[in-house]
Design a protein around this motif. Sequence first.
Motif: not given
Length: 215
Positions: A62, A91, A82-83, A66, A96-97, A89, A64
Amino acid sequence: MPYANEIGLRMLIGGAVREACVMGYNVTPLFSYYSYHGPVFRVLLRVNRGKLNDFRHYGFISYCHKCGNSQAFTWDELGKICCSYCTTSCTKPSGSLVVSGPLWTGPLHEGAYLAELLDMALQWEWIGNGAGLDLEKVIRLMIDESDPELPFGYTKLDEIAKRAKINSPPLKSLMSTLHKEGYAASRSHIASNAIKTNCPMTTCVSIVKDLVHHT
Ligand SMILES: [Zn+2]
């Protein structure tokens, strides 16, 4: 993805890993090479008998937008990506991912094999005494890149500079500061003005800000 060409190499390796697994073999990359002439995506793989038992390096990546950090995820984690750097962030369609895969997330090359290649090139006088400078440079760079501490992907200096709102610092000074601070860092054979490092983006940003203020 800011490092699409490295993703291309990783998809190629991942495809070979998958095909080999179906046939009862496992493959690992000895070296991977991208060149913009063409472009060329080329990988030398070692084929071993026996099915792959360790799927650590076959998964998803992934990125990100952001915070600028990348992460690897296994198949089991696929539904809940998730980040973890900026936690909010995910999906979602508006998130933003971005996620790529399945692909190879392990090292692009095997350092010991590249050291043998370098040795052989010296013996055959393909390099040394002013000959084959480009070949020597790329093999040495790939040896640096095969550090298992280094993550996949690379970060362009412009990207760090943009986040720090300053002009790009010299690659050499950033690399030596990262090494001094105990991070793994190398250049990338794929992109010239970029670094591979396990240092998070926020730390890279404060390092380049410091560098600019001290010069
Ligand atoms: Zn993030």
